[in-house]
Design a protein around this motif. Structure first.
Motif, PDB file in Angstrom:
ATOM      1  N   GLY A 133      12.033   3.688 -44.014  1.00 28.31           N
ATOM      2  CA  GLY A 133      12.310   4.325 -45.303  1.00 28.31           C
ATOM      3  C   GLY A 133      13.591   5.122 -45.281  1.00 28.31           C
ATOM      4  N   ALA A 134      13.860   5.823 -44.182  1.00 28.96           N
ATOM      5  CA  ALA A 134      15.097   6.605 -44.080  1.00 28.96           C
ATOM      6  C   ALA A 134      16.325   5.694 -44.056  1.00 28.96           C
ATOM      7  CB  ALA A 134      15.059   7.478 -42.824  1.00 28.96           C
ATOM      8  N   ILE A 135      16.230   4.567 -43.373  1.00 29.09           N
ATOM      9  CA  ILE A 135      17.345   3.610 -43.347  1.00 29.09           C
ATOM     10  C   ILE A 135      17.582   3.046 -44.742  1.00 29.09           C
ATOM     11  CG2 ILE A 135      18.065   1.338 -42.491  1.00 29.09           C
ATOM     12  CD1 ILE A 135      16.648   2.092 -39.842  1.00 29.09           C
ATOM     13  N   CYS A 136      16.513   2.657 -45.422  1.00 32.81           N
ATOM     14  CA  CYS A 136      16.649   2.127 -46.792  1.00 32.81           C
ATOM     15  C   CYS A 136      17.196   3.189 -47.738  1.00 32.81           C
ATOM     16  CB  CYS A 136      15.315   1.613 -47.295  1.00 32.81           C
ATOM     17  SG  CYS A 136      14.784   0.108 -46.463  1.00 32.81           S
ATOM     18  N   LEU A 137      16.750   4.424 -47.587  1.00 28.07           N
ATOM     19  CA  LEU A 137      17.251   5.504 -48.424  1.00 28.07           C
ATOM     20  C   LEU A 137      18.740   5.737 -48.191  1.00 28.07           C
ATOM     21  CD1 LEU A 137      16.645   7.797 -50.437  1.00 28.07           C
ATOM     22  CD2 LEU A 137      16.111   9.241 -48.470  1.00 28.07           C
ATOM     23  N   ALA A 138      19.161   5.738 -46.936  1.00 25.71           N
ATOM     24  CA  ALA A 138      20.576   5.933 -46.630  1.00 25.71           C
ATOM     25  C   ALA A 138      21.429   4.796 -47.191  1.00 25.71           C
ATOM     26  CB  ALA A 138      20.773   6.050 -45.113  1.00 25.71           C
ATOM     27  N   LEU A 139      20.944   3.562 -47.042  1.00 23.87           N
ATOM     28  CA  LEU A 139      21.682   2.431 -47.610  1.00 23.87           C
ATOM     29  C   LEU A 139      21.748   2.519 -49.129  1.00 23.87           C
ATOM     30  CD1 LEU A 139      20.400  -0.546 -45.445  1.00 23.87           C
ATOM     31  CD2 LEU A 139      22.707   0.398 -45.491  1.00 23.87           C
ATOM     32  N   LYS A 154      24.325   5.191 -50.124  1.00 24.48           N
ATOM     33  CA  LYS A 154      25.689   4.694 -49.922  1.00 24.48           C
ATOM     34  C   LYS A 154      26.066   3.662 -50.968  1.00 24.48           C
ATOM     35  CE  LYS A 154      27.008   7.219 -46.647  1.00 24.48           C
ATOM     36  NZ  LYS A 154      28.069   8.200 -46.920  1.00 24.48           N
ATOM     37  N   HIS A 155      25.116   2.800 -51.342  1.00 22.29           N
ATOM     38  CA  HIS A 155      25.406   1.811 -52.375  1.00 22.29           C
ATOM     39  C   HIS A 155      25.627   2.488 -53.720  1.00 22.29           C
ATOM     40  CE1 HIS A 155      25.519  -1.979 -54.459  1.00 22.29           C
ATOM     41  NE2 HIS A 155      24.548  -1.573 -55.265  1.00 22.29           N
ATOM     42  N   GLY A 156      24.853   3.516 -54.014  1.00 19.28           N
ATOM     43  CA  GLY A 156      25.057   4.269 -55.250  1.00 19.28           C
ATOM     44  C   GLY A 156      26.405   4.958 -55.276  1.00 19.28           C
ATOM     45  N   GLU A 157      26.824   5.504 -54.131  1.00 17.07           N
ATOM     46  CA  GLU A 157      28.146   6.134 -54.051  1.00 17.07           C
ATOM     47  C   GLU A 157      29.240   5.084 -54.272  1.00 17.07           C
ATOM     48  OE1 GLU A 157      28.171   7.992 -50.252  1.00 17.07           O
ATOM     49  OE2 GLU A 157      26.940   9.674 -50.913  1.00 17.07           O
ATOM     50  N   TYR A 158      29.050   3.904 -53.702  1.00 19.53           N
ATOM     51  CA  TYR A 158      30.026   2.826 -53.877  1.00 19.53           C
ATOM     52  C   TYR A 158      30.107   2.410 -55.346  1.00 19.53           C
ATOM     53  CZ  TYR A 158      31.734  -1.964 -53.946  1.00 19.53           C
ATOM     54  OH  TYR A 158      32.393  -3.125 -54.262  1.00 19.53           O
ATOM     55  N   ARG A 159      28.946   2.280 -56.001  1.00 19.05           N
ATOM     56  CA  ARG A 159      28.929   1.852 -57.392  1.00 19.05           C
ATOM     57  C   ARG A 159      29.582   2.880 -58.319  1.00 19.05           C
ATOM     58  NH1 ARG A 159      25.472  -2.351 -59.286  1.00 19.05           N
ATOM     59  NH2 ARG A 159      26.455  -1.685 -61.228  1.00 19.05           N
TER      60      ARG A 159
END
Length: 64
Positions: A47-53, A56-61
């Protein structure tokens, strides 16, 4: 709804708690100690890995 750190941690902990409670209460051939010592920690790490990804994807978007 805007998520800050406190809301994110609360929702994350609630999801892990509900998943753990469902596994402990389910009629499966796995002991509670196995669930608490092996399954729950792996749920937290995954869950922590998925949350971090996701963050990061939200920051990229938003930066595009």
């Amino acid at each position: 709804m805007e998520f800050d750190l406190a809301k994110t941690v609360l929702v994350f902990a609630a999801l892990v708690a509900v998943g753990t409670a469902a596994l402990v209460g389910a009629p499966i051939p796995m002991t509670s100690s196995t669930i608490l010592m092996m399954v729950t920690p792996s749920m937290i790490v995954f869950g922590a890995i998925c949350l971090a990804l996701g963050v990061k994807h939200g920051e990229y978007r938003t930066a595009r």
